[in-house]
Design an enzyme around this catalytic site. Sequence first.
Site, PDB file in Angstrom:
ATOM      1  CE1 TYR A 136      -3.619  -2.143   5.309  1.00  0.00           C
ATOM      2  CE2 TYR A 136      -3.148   0.124   4.681  1.00  0.00           C
ATOM      3  CZ  TYR A 136      -3.447  -1.184   4.334  1.00  0.00           C
ATOM      4  OH  TYR A 136      -3.573  -1.526   3.011  1.00  0.00           O
TER       5      TYR A 136
ATOM      6  CB  SER B  81      -0.888   0.018   1.251  1.00  0.00           C
ATOM      7  OG  SER B  81      -1.583   1.245   1.364  1.00  0.00           O
TER       8      SER B  81
END
Length: 248
Positions: free
Chosen positions: A157, A144
């Site tokens: 995250y 990501s």
Amino acid sequence: MNENNVALVTGSATGVGRACALRLAEEGFDIVVNYSRSQAEAEETKALVEAEGASVLLIQCDVSDDAAVKKMVTEIESEWGRLDVLINNAGTTEFIEHKDLDALSEEIWDRIIGVNLKGPFFCIRAAAHLLRESEFGAVVNVSSTAGITGQGSSVAYCASKGGLNTMTKSLARALAPEIRVNSVCPGPIDSRWLKQVMTDDELSERTADFPIPRPAQPDDIADTVLYLALGTTLSTGQLLVVDGGRTM
């Protein structure tokens, strides 16, 4: 020994994982469809992949469980005797405001790190001996832009994806030249994850000022995964950003 090439796509019940499984099936691969909890959706992926003419092995496995991962790879080896491509797509998150430090419990940290960072390592470690035997052993980690910018659903995250990005480089060195290891780093994806916390209009608004002003579709990410897995023989240790120019 299976005559067809074989790909394992973790977290392939929905979204990017499903798109990757279908695209690899179109390329003539037999597919291991892995899921943790979404059995009904995984069965749908299995049927869609089989409709492309591929054979499918459906395996439930939480990638954060090292013993379960080893069992999964043993099952693949017993069934097909080979593995050519590993797509580490399984992931999890919690949507927590970055400033709200107290909301990020140790339990949440452990779960996110377990699935997003330890999980890909466990899968690569368990599968390395099979990938080395392939003519083009390749690993693609679905990471990501959160791991590059520090902006994302939660601090944990972002940290997990930052770790995945550096681990990609470490393992690209450690496993060369037999196995290539790369990551794709998407920006916002129009998927079930984001639909939990925002409407279509909110997602459009969030991406409106990107140079290419739209969120990624799962197929956009699958394009890049296929390139890193099959379309190049010299790229390794790379983080390929697919975000409409957001982080440029």
